[in-house]
Motif scaffolding. Sequence first.
Motif, PDB file in Angstrom:
ATOM      1  N   LEU A 194      -5.974   7.366  -5.613  1.00  0.00           N
ATOM      2  CA  LEU A 194      -4.856   8.297  -5.750  1.00  0.00           C
ATOM      3  C   LEU A 194      -4.578   9.075  -4.465  1.00  0.00           C
ATOM      4  N   SER A 195      -5.466   8.911  -3.480  1.00  0.00           N
ATOM      5  CA  SER A 195      -5.316   9.699  -2.271  1.00  0.00           C
ATOM      6  C   SER A 195      -4.277   9.075  -1.337  1.00  0.00           C
ATOM      7  N   ALA A 196      -3.543   9.929  -0.635  1.00  0.00           N
ATOM      8  CA  ALA A 196      -2.540   9.435   0.314  1.00  0.00           C
ATOM      9  C   ALA A 196      -3.223   8.721   1.472  1.00  0.00           C
ATOM     10  N   GLN A 197      -4.504   9.023   1.688  1.00  0.00           N
ATOM     11  CA  GLN A 197      -5.230   8.427   2.820  1.00  0.00           C
ATOM     12  C   GLN A 197      -5.935   7.112   2.474  1.00  0.00           C
ATOM     13  N   VAL A 198      -5.638   6.559   1.324  1.00  0.00           N
ATOM     14  CA  VAL A 198      -6.274   5.311   0.933  1.00  0.00           C
ATOM     15  C   VAL A 198      -6.041   4.248   2.019  1.00  0.00           C
ATOM     16  N   ASP A 199      -7.062   3.414   2.275  1.00  0.00           N
ATOM     17  CA  ASP A 199      -6.929   2.401   3.329  1.00  0.00           C
ATOM     18  C   ASP A 199      -5.782   1.435   3.038  1.00  0.00           C
ATOM     19  N   ALA A 200      -4.894   1.255   4.000  1.00  0.00           N
ATOM     20  CA  ALA A 200      -3.770   0.334   3.854  1.00  0.00           C
ATOM     21  C   ALA A 200      -4.148  -1.005   4.484  1.00  0.00           C
ATOM     22  N   PRO A 201      -3.559  -2.096   4.080  1.00  0.00           N
ATOM     23  CA  PRO A 201      -2.633  -2.233   2.960  1.00  0.00           C
ATOM     24  C   PRO A 201      -3.300  -2.049   1.596  1.00  0.00           C
ATOM     25  N   PHE A 202      -2.589  -1.352   0.715  1.00  0.00           N
ATOM     26  CA  PHE A 202      -3.046  -1.124  -0.655  1.00  0.00           C
ATOM     27  C   PHE A 202      -2.204  -2.025  -1.569  1.00  0.00           C
ATOM     28  N   VAL A 203      -2.866  -2.963  -2.225  1.00  0.00           N
ATOM     29  CA  VAL A 203      -2.169  -3.884  -3.123  1.00  0.00           C
ATOM     30  C   VAL A 203      -2.576  -3.601  -4.570  1.00  0.00           C
ATOM     31  N   VAL A 204      -1.587  -3.418  -5.421  1.00  0.00           N
ATOM     32  CA  VAL A 204      -1.825  -3.165  -6.842  1.00  0.00           C
ATOM     33  C   VAL A 204      -1.394  -4.418  -7.603  1.00  0.00           C
ATOM     34  N   THR A 227       2.071  -2.667  -1.902  1.00  0.00           N
ATOM     35  CA  THR A 227       2.609  -3.852  -2.557  1.00  0.00           C
ATOM     36  C   THR A 227       2.155  -3.882  -4.007  1.00  0.00           C
ATOM     37  N   VAL A 228       3.082  -4.122  -4.913  1.00  0.00           N
ATOM     38  CA  VAL A 228       2.736  -4.271  -6.325  1.00  0.00           C
ATOM     39  C   VAL A 228       3.030  -5.710  -6.735  1.00  0.00           C
ATOM     40  N   LEU A 229       1.995  -6.420  -7.194  1.00  0.00           N
ATOM     41  CA  LEU A 229       2.159  -7.798  -7.662  1.00  0.00           C
ATOM     42  C   LEU A 229       2.225  -7.754  -9.174  1.00  0.00           C
ATOM     43  N   THR A 318      -2.369 -14.529  -1.135  1.00  0.00           N
ATOM     44  CA  THR A 318      -2.139 -14.222   0.288  1.00  0.00           C
ATOM     45  C   THR A 318      -2.027 -12.714   0.491  1.00  0.00           C
ATOM     46  N   ALA A 319      -1.248 -12.061  -0.354  1.00  0.00           N
ATOM     47  CA  ALA A 319      -1.101 -10.599  -0.246  1.00  0.00           C
ATOM     48  C   ALA A 319      -2.450  -9.916  -0.456  1.00  0.00           C
ATOM     49  N   LEU A 320      -3.212 -10.397  -1.418  1.00  0.00           N
ATOM     50  CA  LEU A 320      -4.519  -9.781  -1.712  1.00  0.00           C
ATOM     51  C   LEU A 320      -5.497 -10.016  -0.570  1.00  0.00           C
ATOM     52  N   GLY A 321      -5.351 -11.144   0.098  1.00  0.00           N
ATOM     53  CA  GLY A 321      -6.235 -11.478   1.216  1.00  0.00           C
ATOM     54  C   GLY A 321      -6.074 -10.512   2.381  1.00  0.00           C
ATOM     55  N   GLN A 322      -4.893  -9.894   2.483  1.00  0.00           N
ATOM     56  CA  GLN A 322      -4.650  -8.965   3.598  1.00  0.00           C
ATOM     57  C   GLN A 322      -4.955  -7.524   3.235  1.00  0.00           C
ATOM     58  N   ALA A 323      -5.276  -7.293   1.969  1.00  0.00           N
ATOM     59  CA  ALA A 323      -5.441  -5.911   1.503  1.00  0.00           C
ATOM     60  C   ALA A 323      -6.763  -5.305   1.939  1.00  0.00           C
ATOM     61  N   ARG A 324      -6.751  -4.003   2.153  1.00  0.00           N
ATOM     62  CA  ARG A 324      -8.016  -3.275   2.368  1.00  0.00           C
ATOM     63  C   ARG A 324      -8.365  -2.438   1.141  1.00  0.00           C
ATOM     64  N   THR A 325      -7.390  -2.263   0.260  1.00  0.00           N
ATOM     65  CA  THR A 325      -7.651  -1.601  -1.015  1.00  0.00           C
ATOM     66  C   THR A 325      -6.907  -2.379  -2.099  1.00  0.00           C
ATOM     67  N   VAL A 326      -7.591  -2.641  -3.205  1.00  0.00           N
ATOM     68  CA  VAL A 326      -6.954  -3.356  -4.312  1.00  0.00           C
ATOM     69  C   VAL A 326      -7.281  -2.650  -5.622  1.00  0.00           C
ATOM     70  N   PHE A 327      -6.264  -2.475  -6.460  1.00  0.00           N
ATOM     71  CA  PHE A 327      -6.532  -2.116  -7.850  1.00  0.00           C
ATOM     72  C   PHE A 327      -5.888  -3.179  -8.719  1.00  0.00           C
ATOM     73  N   ALA A 352     -12.036 -11.049  -5.243  1.00  0.00           N
ATOM     74  CA  ALA A 352     -13.480 -11.153  -5.040  1.00  0.00           C
ATOM     75  C   ALA A 352     -13.805 -11.477  -3.580  1.00  0.00           C
ATOM     76  N   ARG A 353     -12.922 -12.207  -2.909  1.00  0.00           N
ATOM     77  CA  ARG A 353     -13.153 -12.560  -1.498  1.00  0.00           C
ATOM     78  C   ARG A 353     -12.870 -11.401  -0.563  1.00  0.00           C
ATOM     79  N   SER A 354     -12.060 -10.443  -1.004  1.00  0.00           N
ATOM     80  CA  SER A 354     -11.643  -9.373  -0.087  1.00  0.00           C
ATOM     81  C   SER A 354     -12.818  -8.434   0.183  1.00  0.00           C
ATOM     82  N   SER A 355     -12.832  -7.872   1.382  1.00  0.00           N
ATOM     83  CA  SER A 355     -13.995  -7.078   1.771  1.00  0.00           C
ATOM     84  C   SER A 355     -13.742  -5.579   1.639  1.00  0.00           C
ATOM     85  N   GLY A 356     -12.518  -5.198   1.273  1.00  0.00           N
ATOM     86  CA  GLY A 356     -12.186  -3.779   1.171  1.00  0.00           C
ATOM     87  C   GLY A 356     -12.644  -3.183  -0.144  1.00  0.00           C
ATOM     88  N   LEU A 357     -12.025  -2.055  -0.493  1.00  0.00           N
ATOM     89  CA  LEU A 357     -12.331  -1.414  -1.771  1.00  0.00           C
ATOM     90  C   LEU A 357     -11.582  -2.157  -2.877  1.00  0.00           C
TER      91      LEU A 357
END
Length: 407
Positions: A194-204, A227-229, A318-327, A352-357
Amino acid sequence: MDLAKGIKSIEQFSLEGRRVLIRADFAVPLTPEGTIQDDSRIHAALPTIKYAMEQGAKVVLAAHLGKPKGKRVNDLSMLIVGERLQELLTRSLGREVEIFVPDECVGDGPRKLIMERLDGEVVLLENLQFHPEEEANDGLFAQRLAALGDVYVNDAFAACHHAYASLSAVPRLFVEKGAGLALMKELSVLSRLLSAQVDAPFVVAVGGERFADKVGFMTNLLGRGRTVLVGGGTAVTLLSAQGLGVGRSKVDAERIEAARNFLSRARLRQAEVLLPVDLVVAREVSDEATSETVPSDSVPEDALILDIGPKTALMFATALGQARTVFWNGPMGVFERPRFRSGTEAVAKAIARSSGLSVVGGVDTVAAVARLVLTPFFRHVSLGGPATLMALEGRELPGITALRETA
Ligand code: ADP
Ligand code: MG
């Protein structure tokens, strides 16, 4: 936004020799035979219980199981949970642990049983919902429950969207009250999202059954560069709002306006919304039915949309692969059927492959991840279903609010 603001952690209290009333979440799913189907919730409660035991507290656990609707239902006795908890604690601590279960959750029975306990011993109160006063947030019942503890700890995040007595009225009667370890972790991870400082790219990533359940948190998480998928049944309403035919798929007709609003808000806030470009459709929801993949603008009139197609799955991955934060909340299709599981599987593997949050929430989504044996690859598996979504919608949760207010 810091959800934990003004909330103390169990680690801030001195617990030795004191009765610690812990509201735990033991609402485990049961099999038709009445055995425990999945004990994840009991596992999740262990760190807090062990911590309180090690601190020398007299541990008093309060929880509910099933829906007894205010009456005593023997098949929903906490004894089932007590047995499993005893096994897990014994294994984890490497010594014999006994869990004491009185046949009531309030009154003289539990009071005496707790009084007789040595420091570090554990009492598990009988099902709170054997009393209608629990769900009614009754003040008198809350007082009787509060009389069993000196310190109050809530570790039941998944129940915090309910204003039940044990979650709402009870903590208000304590001076010393706070959050257990699982609840603290949950609040800290969700606060980061919920923080504005969340690591980008943030994909939902959003799927699931109904657009109406999802639009709140989807809207609250919109923001520049995000990005919202959208897949699953949630995408059906959005596709329909854009004027596309969705065959016989269920559309939230009342939500078409809300769907259009969501899309225009996303544009306004400079967030990108990716909708399916192809879909897997069939005449019926069954493994035997013939299914086909069609472009999103060519869904046959008599077809049901049951999964995202391979092009969409690749685009989402592809979008998720570039994300640093995913929900992620909501399966991309009817994943319970192997034939309509590919989209959900592709999204789960990409996250599962992504290394971010990476955070996943929702009862069915967490079950899908578990079925794919990918749970360990997610940074955080949220314990809540509706509670998680409500927090991400930016709404107050009764069980959390009650921990902030001073007695
Ligand atoms: P969660 O419990 O994780 O929040 P939901 O309850 O919203 O998720 O959604 C899960 C359900 O959505 C699953 O049972 C799945 O079969 C269903 N679902 C997903 N996609 C579709 C679809 N296109 N049509 C119908 N049902 C769908
Ligand atoms: Mg669900």
